[in-house]
Enzyme design. Sequence first.
Site, PDB file in Angstrom:
ATOM      1  N   GLU A 434       0.837  -1.212   0.000  1.00 56.89           N
ATOM      2  CA  GLU A 434       0.000   0.000   0.000  1.00 56.89           C
ATOM      3  C   GLU A 434       0.871   1.262   0.000  1.00 56.89           C
ATOM      4  OE1 GLU A 434      -2.354   2.740   2.993  1.00 56.89           O
ATOM      5  OE2 GLU A 434      -2.292   0.637   3.559  1.00 56.89           O
ATOM      6  N   GLU A 435       1.834   1.273   0.923  1.00 57.58           N
ATOM      7  CA  GLU A 435       2.731   2.426   1.017  1.00 57.58           C
ATOM      8  C   GLU A 435       3.537   2.596  -0.259  1.00 57.58           C
ATOM      9  OE1 GLU A 435       2.585   0.377   3.834  1.00 57.58           O
ATOM     10  OE2 GLU A 435       1.404   1.822   4.960  1.00 57.58           O
TER      11      GLU A 435
END
Lengths: 523, 158
Positions: A434-435
Site C-alpha cells: 500500500e505504502e
Amino acid sequence: MISVGQPFAFNCTLPPQTLEEVNITWFRNTNKIPISKNLQSRIHQEQSWILFLPMTQRDAGIYQCVIKTVDSCYRIHVNLIVFKKYWCRTSRKSPTNLSDEYIQTLHFGKDDSLTCHLNFPESCVLELSKWYKECKEIKEERFNSVGMKLFVKNVSAEDRGMYACLARLTHEGKNYTVLNDISVDVRKLEYGVPKITYPRNNTIEVELGSPLTVTCNITDFRDNTNLRCWKVNNTQVNRYYAQSKRIREGYESSVPLEQYIWYTVNITFNQVDLEDYDRPFVCHAGVSAAYIMLKFPVSDPRAYLIGGFIALASAVLSVVYIYHLFKIDLVLWYRSAFLSTGNIRDGKLYDAYVLYPKPQSGSQSHNLDMLVLTILPEVLERQCGYKLFIFGRDEVPGQAVASVIDEMIKLCRRLIIIIVPESLSFGLLKNTSEEQITVYQALVQDGMQVILIELETIKDYTDMPESIKYIRQKHGAIQWSGNFMAEPQSAKTKFWKKVRYRMPAARAPSSSCRTASGRMSRN
Amino acid sequence: MGQVSARKEPLLGNIQDISHQVWLFQDQTLIAVPRKHGVVPVNVTLIACNYPETLEKNKGNPIYLGLEEPQVCLCCRELEGQPTLQMMKQNILDLYHQTEPVKPFLFYHNQNGRTSTFESVAFPGWFIGVCSKGHCPLIITQELGSIYTTDFVLSLLQ
C-alpha cells in the site's frame, strides 16, 4: 703690497697664454732703460720675472712689462706699494688694508693644512725653516711641517690666529729670508644628506576638484648644491604637466639658520583630479626623497555610494529574514484574506491522502491512531474544512487495496505521510505494498506534494526506505508537537500552521480555520 | 616651452683649493692665486641641473658653473684633440631653463668631506684643476695628484 727687506718677485705673463715666441722687457715707470738682466743686480729681470733681492722702501712705484710678439705689443703696468712690516710688534701693527697677510682657513674637527706661498722663479732655491703661531715657534706634535705645508691634526677653535712661515731663499750664492704672515680662521664645515621633515610618506585627504598646496620642508647643510623639486612618475611636475599646468612647483625659498639651511618648495594643484589620487608625489632633495599620496576624504561621494549599497543590502537581507520567519503566517493570512472559497476545479475529490503505518499494539500505536483518526480529522476537516482520505476509514469495504489506492490517490491534492521511529514502523512502510504504491503514485505519476509528519524525533533515517529519505530531503519533515489527549486542538498552533501552509490554498467551505473552542461551544 | 624650474637665482659662492688659493678673474682668464687682503676672489654662480636622472648617478650633483661678473659660464670643449676648459659668454639661467641637459657646461659636483671636485660631464674623468705651485690658469685634467690640485672648498654666500 710688499714689505721692506724681503725678497720679492713678480711674473709677467701674457694672457691668454700663447705658444708664440715672445720678448718680454721690464721697465721702471717711464724710464727708457730696461731693468738689468744681471743676476747679481739687486733688481733684475730673469725671463719674464722681475726680482727684488731684497725690496727697499725706494723701490715703490709703477713698473711696466712690455711684451712683444711677432705681430703685436702689450704693455702691463704694475704698481708696487712698499711698507715697513713690524713683525710681532703689536704696538706698531700695520693697518689691515695695507697688509700683505695671507688669509687661510682651517676646518674644525678635521685634519687640515696651511700653505706657505713662495712665488719665485726657478733660479731661487727655497727652503722652509720654521712655522710660528702668535710669534712663537710651533713645536707641538699636532703640527707637522712637510714641504711648504703645515699639517694640523684635529683642528680646534684655538687654532685660529696669526701664523707665520719663515723660509730661506738662496740665489746666486746669497741667502735671504722670506717671512709670510698668515691670518688663520677656523670654520666649521657640516656635510651630510639633506633631511626632509615634511612630507613623511603620508596621505592627504582632499576633495575632488578642490585646490591644494603642499609644502616640502627640507633642512640641508650649507654649501650644498642639491636639487630640490617635486616629481611625479620620476618626472618633475612642471615638465609632467607642461601642457595643462594644472600642477605646478612653486619657487624655492631658503632660510639660513645657524647650523643648516631650511628650504621650502611648494607643489600646487589648481584642481585635484581623479588621476591624482593614490599616486605618489615625491619631494626630492639631493639623494633624499619623501612623498605624499592623495586620498578621498572619509565623507566623499564614493564612501556614500558604498555606504548606501551596504545599507540597501542589509535592508534586503532583513526583509528576507523576516519573510522567512513569518512566511507561514503571511501565506495563511493571504489565503484567508484574498483567496476565494469554494471547490477548486481540478477534478480532485480530496485535499489529502493520509498514509500511516498500520496500527500496532502499545501506547505509540494508540497515539498514532489518536492522531490519524481523531486529531487530524478534527483540525483539518472540521476546523479548516479540508477533506481527507484516510485509508482504513474512508475506503469502501471489499475493494481491492491496490485499486483503491490507485483510484483514490488520483483524487487527492496532497499526500500526508506519518512516520514513527524505526522500532515502530519497521517492516511496515518498507514492505507494505500500500505504502509503496502510494509513494510511487505521489512521486512519479502525479508529482504530488508530500507532507511528512514525524510522530517523534527521528534521528536516524538510514534504515528508512529511499523514497522517504528523498521526500524528507526534498520537502522536509514536520515534527509533531502536540499531545494525544482528546482535548480540542487549535489549528493556530505552530505545528498545524506548518501543516496548513503545505496544504492546498483554496478549500471548501470556510475561508479560515475556526477555533476549536468556537466549534466546541457550538456543539 | 615655459619655465620649467623653480629656482629664480643661481647660488653664489667662492671656490678655493686646498692650498688656500682663490679663483680670480684676471685678463679674461680664471686663475688661482693665494688668498690675501686686497685679493678679491671672483664670485662663482652655481645651479643644479634639472635632469640628474638623465646623467650618471653617484658622481655628484650635476651643476652649471659660471661667474657672476663677467657673466660667463665654464664649459669643456675639445680643442686640437684635447678637452679644454673655456669660458663662454652665457647666462647660467638660460642653461638651467633648457629642456635638456647642456653637457659641455655641466660638472658633477662631488662633495667628499670638506672638499669638492668638479668633473666634466662631457669628458668623464676630467676634473677642474689648478697647478699646485699657484698663479696658474684653471684647466681640466685627468692627472689627479701632485701636479694639479683638483680638490676645492666651496663656500656659498648665503
